[in-house]
Design a protein around this motif. Structure first.
Motif, PDB file in Angstrom:
ATOM      1  N   LYS A   1       0.823  -1.224   0.000  1.00 44.12           N
ATOM      2  CA  LYS A   1       0.000   0.000   0.000  1.00 44.12           C
ATOM      3  C   LYS A   1       0.852   1.266   0.000  1.00 44.12           C
ATOM      4  CE  LYS A   1      -3.883  -1.898   2.624  1.00 44.12           C
ATOM      5  NZ  LYS A   1      -4.601  -1.796   3.914  1.00 44.12           N
TER       6      LYS A   1
ATOM      7  N   VAL B   1       8.333   9.404   5.154  1.00 40.97           N
ATOM      8  CA  VAL B   1       7.026   9.143   5.744  1.00 40.97           C
ATOM      9  C   VAL B   1       6.120  10.290   5.343  1.00 40.97           C
ATOM     10  CG1 VAL B   1       7.807   7.778   7.685  1.00 40.97           C
ATOM     11  CG2 VAL B   1       7.671  10.258   7.947  1.00 40.97           C
ATOM     12  N   PRO B   2       4.831  10.063   5.057  1.00 37.44           N
ATOM     13  CA  PRO B   2       4.103   8.805   5.157  1.00 37.44           C
ATOM     14  C   PRO B   2       4.084   7.979   3.878  1.00 37.44           C
ATOM     15  CG  PRO B   2       2.565  10.564   4.741  1.00 37.44           C
ATOM     16  CD  PRO B   2       3.946  11.165   4.682  1.00 37.44           C
TER      17      PRO B   2
ATOM     18  N   ARG C   1       5.888   3.288   6.068  1.00 34.31           N
ATOM     19  CA  ARG C   1       5.718   3.244   7.519  1.00 34.31           C
ATOM     20  C   ARG C   1       6.917   2.637   8.214  1.00 34.31           C
ATOM     21  NH1 ARG C   1       2.114  -0.220  10.480  1.00 34.31           N
ATOM     22  NH2 ARG C   1       3.105   0.644  12.326  1.00 34.31           N
TER      23      ARG C   1
ATOM     24  N   VAL D   1      13.274   9.852  12.519  1.00 36.28           N
ATOM     25  CA  VAL D   1      11.973  10.089  11.896  1.00 36.28           C
ATOM     26  C   VAL D   1      10.853   9.395  12.676  1.00 36.28           C
ATOM     27  CG1 VAL D   1      10.620   9.652   9.796  1.00 36.28           C
ATOM     28  CG2 VAL D   1      12.967  10.509   9.623  1.00 36.28           C
ATOM     29  N   CYS D   2      11.168   8.273  13.276  1.00 36.56           N
ATOM     30  CA  CYS D   2      10.136   7.514  13.996  1.00 36.56           C
ATOM     31  C   CYS D   2      10.474   7.232  15.462  1.00 36.56           C
ATOM     32  CB  CYS D   2       9.883   6.175  13.312  1.00 36.56           C
ATOM     33  SG  CYS D   2       9.206   6.337  11.657  1.00 36.56           S
TER      34      CYS D   2
END
Lengths: 455, 455, 455
Positions: free
Chosen positions: A253, A265-266, A269, A349-350
């Motif tokens: 996706k 991102v996005p 993920r 980033v995460c």
């Protein structure tokens, strides 16, 4: 993040020889550009004849190209395959038959660099560039391929190299009398090919011909056809990691088509191989120097910091024509801590800094724990060697065989598993086996020292 | 099958502390509910400030959350991360800076249970709940991690555990003086984490942060980052099975988003790990007790029926603070035959009873055949032990090393391969190797018994 | 390429017994056909009752069928499952209860051939057809399964076969007194099943029930549930190849639904297993004879050219009822060079002749290099045998054990890796290990010859 987003466009504008472009003006952002690019879609008659004939002869190539970004911006067959008659890779005969054109079946990064200059330059500064050279400059590797595996067989000795090593490492491509690549050196999809025109590397290893897709190269599968197996199970480690877990459950996706330096991102993920090691994610800038964000050399007999800056193999080759083992400690031009800092920009980033810092502290400890094992093993090896207690045929010598596996297979897995979040590789395929390897080595060492004999 | 379909809705209604909900009325099914939920979308100012700042600091987290079901129903940052100042995991300083709010970087299942009570309760009754505890309560495991693998090294001995075991098993998370998790115990994505607030488990192992997707957890990739490798190659077995064959060829077209207990054929054409072990497929009801449908403990030295009902590790820990090895024979509360019967309800969705019965009869026989091998090996081990014919360092002792692999690696593969339809694992990686292992054991045993010596 | 595109249509027209079709006229291409086919959608009352009841009993089967091409063209339950009362597989009782109908749970290729005659005929000419027979006709294999692995255990000895070998190879399906398949012989998804009605093969191995999808069988996952593991890691080799690299990065965008013989570039960008070995790609014609495009037998102790034409196992079985090991050198009816030439027609779709020729020359050399190793090993084996220096229990005999692995595992990987472009399998899992195996064999051989003793 949009630092380079106009690069392809700009470089196409300067792509003077690319057929029917009217001009290379500086108004890159006004509507005239669109017109200019549109004009480029009018293929030369030569390229049209390529497409017409090859649509029958090799329809897969034409189908690939039709859906490529190249075709959309007007880069067609002859822009890459047409070469001067004096090019070492030029076909002996003109092609097509009724033209005065020479083609090269092989296309080296030198050609790609005509548009993608930065990418090729960065790539040459990375460890990828010594993929092939390091093999042929290393007598132990040459002996492994031809002598041990090929049994010095007059007819078959090249087969292990051609069907194995070169397919990922690349080779020094040789041409026959007909200017066609020899069977021992081509075809391969090795990353470190040395081409007869002096080009080093292989863009097609990751951006497969003839679509040369950016989306493809951002997916783990692009790396996985080489970065797998007992000695560097990187795709297996990725699949074992939480990153791989997320990728494998939902990447269908995600958006892989964003322009360079805008992919972030996005769009995805969880990071892929490219995201961490190459892409312009977060505050980083895209690079094709895959060594740049690496603190450690984890493939050596012992782990060492990457203190040597840019890879030199291709530079030396260009200057001297010599194949060298290159620069094993190539990394970030500002050293290993700069490499780590750049990598952490991706993590950031995460992840919180506590998360990232803790992760790398413990990963580094596992890397250094390996060095404890490695130092002990190497000490034993050297002592046995000094006392003449090693066999000349390393593969018949249990000590040397275990030593090799502890380093080249188990020890790499232990270290790479730790630093890429693959616990099964850090543990089961890594330190769990290393711990047994060192016991085997100690036992053999003791027997040999005590008996003064090899068996 | 729609038994629980309103659960999320209902529990959100009772989610009193979740910001701006006007009321928790009993008219859960009329339109007012929609209004109430809509109201919840108005985030608190505190959560808004989280999102604003973290969209820059850690954009991946915010992007994840934006697309989550949580965000859609109005569950935002502070609903999970805001804690009382006296919570052991509370930040020492307030956060954000100008607030009087404390946050916890860690979120344990205790917090998840505020809405997802049933799921957490079921999970705690499963073997997953003892993932971490069983390691630290088992001296042999502790010795393996720190003594054997870590070499008792003062600096590096924790690395094998932190980069390996804990990443899947979880750990007992410790906090430093700053109330932040220590590098030896976090980050990890282990399923059996023991949190400083007493929570046990890890919802994020399968529903990765910060989307916490139900679709993700239904896919094999969610299990595969832990259930892989030499000792429990469950994803490999799945890929080897007809179920995996079908999944791998067409799952991209399936529907993984159906509500709990409504996910069933034709949403999918072949079961995933979750479908058999957890989901409310056919006549079953969804459970997060992954041990519930298991007849056998297949990871032990010998296969045993799961006769012990619910897992007790978390209960004991809550009552006594003690880490125990838990309940290896945890399974269905009504015993192993009830477990098998429940599993067969899943099979029944696609298979005739002849098919299912035959499959399990032969699978059980393979499990029992393993016990024949195991009994012989254990008898030899015990006799050698009694006669003092084992080395203290098990990993230097060939008998103990082979014994371990026959059980922990080959023997598990033989059994799990048989009961999950993975023939290559039942055979090649399983009994084919077990048959050679027993021969090695017999040979060493004979030599030791006859010579009275270990070597 | 549209050679067979009307086959399904045409064969349905001749499918007289398939319920309510009005006619089987020759005007296959006018609109009446559509009407006729439409009429067929009116299921018989019997099939309707199947669907009604099984939608509750086994909803997965009905859901599968509803989305199948079969359902769309009016082929329903009883068209495959209804059999004469004297069919050996016929249910003892009528089914459904109030009918005078007998059903068979098992559906053999004999039934499939009523419509798909060519496919079944081609399949029977391939090595797939001897999958089961070759096992039970080979005393060494029978001894491995029941004696060595099963320990001749009265209760469990069949388990290794039932949970392992048969799942891919197939079995000779036996029926119990109730005409139901015995637990030792069914269920399995083996490719070479021998059915009680004399049918040989298993269409469902690749086109899984009850959708029987053509798209599924074109994907590597359809082959991968059997063609994996230490002895023929074909899916691993594919993933290691550039073909796999491309497939794994973008196949979700490809078209797998094209009609037989029309599936070609640009439906896909890289070949799958089926594309090379079966599909009507480029100038080839679709075949279900998977041996047809193979030059070499690469699974034998030594590599041999496939000179024997069509597989004979099923023919012999039909004539004599005897299980034979079949035709290991089955291949192209016109011999191994015709096989290679046909395979090259597939390569030609995307590759130049220099590329393809060079690839196969070096691949063949690797295959022949293996034979050098194999000849030396076999010579030693035979000499040891002649001198009574082998143990009767091969698996306790290190020489025989290494010999087996050098051939059956490492040697196959070396050869298959080379000819399918999987360098890690040609090299690391292949010749790199073979080179060590031969050293182990030489050492044991020397010891035995010199000492005159086995140990």
């Amino acid at each position: 993040m949009f630092k380079k987003s106009l690069m392809l466009l700009a470089c196409l504008m300067s792509f003077g020889f690319a057929a029917n472009m009217d001009a290379n003006k500086s108004d890159a952002l006004n509507l005239n550009v669109v017109k200019n690019i549109k004009v480029a879609h009018k293929m030369s008659d030569l390229s049209k004849s390529c497409v017409e004939c090859h649509a029958k002869e090799t329809p897969g190539i034409v189908a690939d190209w039709k859906n490529s970004r190249h075709a959309h911006v007007g880069v067609s067959c002859m822009d890459c395959h047409s070469v001067n008659a004096d090019n070492p890779m030029a076909s002996v005969k003109v092609h097509p038959k009724d033209s005065n054109n020479h083609v090269s079946m092989l296309v080296s990064p030198k050609t790609c660099a005509k548009c993608h200059e930065n990418e090729v330059e960065e790539s040459v500064k990375s460890g990828h560039a010594r993929g092939a050279m390091q093999m042929y400059a290393n007598p132990a590797m040459v002996k492994l391929m031809y002598h041990y595996e090929g049994m010095d067989h007059p007819e078959y000795k090249m087969a292990p190299d051609a069907t194995g090593c070169t397919q990922c490492h690349g080779t020094v491509i040789k041409l026959d009398a007909d200017h066609k690549p020899t069977k021992e050196t081509w075809p391969n999809y090795g990353i470190g090919n040395v081409y007869p025109d002096g080009g080093v590397g292989n863009c097609k290893s990751c951006h497969s011909a003839h679509t040369f897709s950016i989306a493809e190269a951002r997916k783990p599968a692009a790396c996985a056809s080489c970065h797998l197996g007992p000695d560097h199970p990187d795709i297996e480690i990725f699949n074992n990691s939480m990153h791989g877990h997320i990728y494998n459950s939902e990447a269908h996706k995600w958006n892989f088509d964003a322009a360079p330096d805008t992919w972030d991102v996005p769009d995805f993920r969880a990071p892929t191989c490219a995201a961490c090691h190459m892409s312009g994610v977060g505050e980083t800038t895209t690079t094709h120097n895959v060594s740049r964000r690496l603190k450690w050399n984890l493939w050596g007999v012992s782990s060492k910091l990457r203190t040597a800056g840019d890879e030199q193999a291709a530079v030396v080759y260009e200057k001297t024509g010599k194949l060298t083992i290159g620069t094993p400690l190539a990394g970030h031009p500002n050293g290993p801590e700069a490499a780590r800092a750049e990598m952490k920009l991706v993590c950031k980033v995460c992840h919180t800094s506590t998360h990232t810092d803790n992760f790398f502290i413990m990963g580094d400890k596992q890397v250094e724990l390996y060095n404890v094992y490695s130092a002990e093993a190497t000490k034993m090896l050297e002592e046995l060697k000094a006392k003449n207690l090693l066999l000349e045929d390393a593969w018949s010598d249990e000590f040397q065989d275990v030593y090799y596996h502890m380093w080249h297979h188990e020890g790499r897995r232990m270290r790479q598993g730790a630093l890429m979040g693959g616990p099964d590789y850090s543990h089961w395929h890594g330190v769990f086996e290393v711990k047994n390897d060192i016991r085997k080595l100690r036992k053999i060492y003791k027997e040999r020292i005590e008996s003064g004999k090899v068996q």
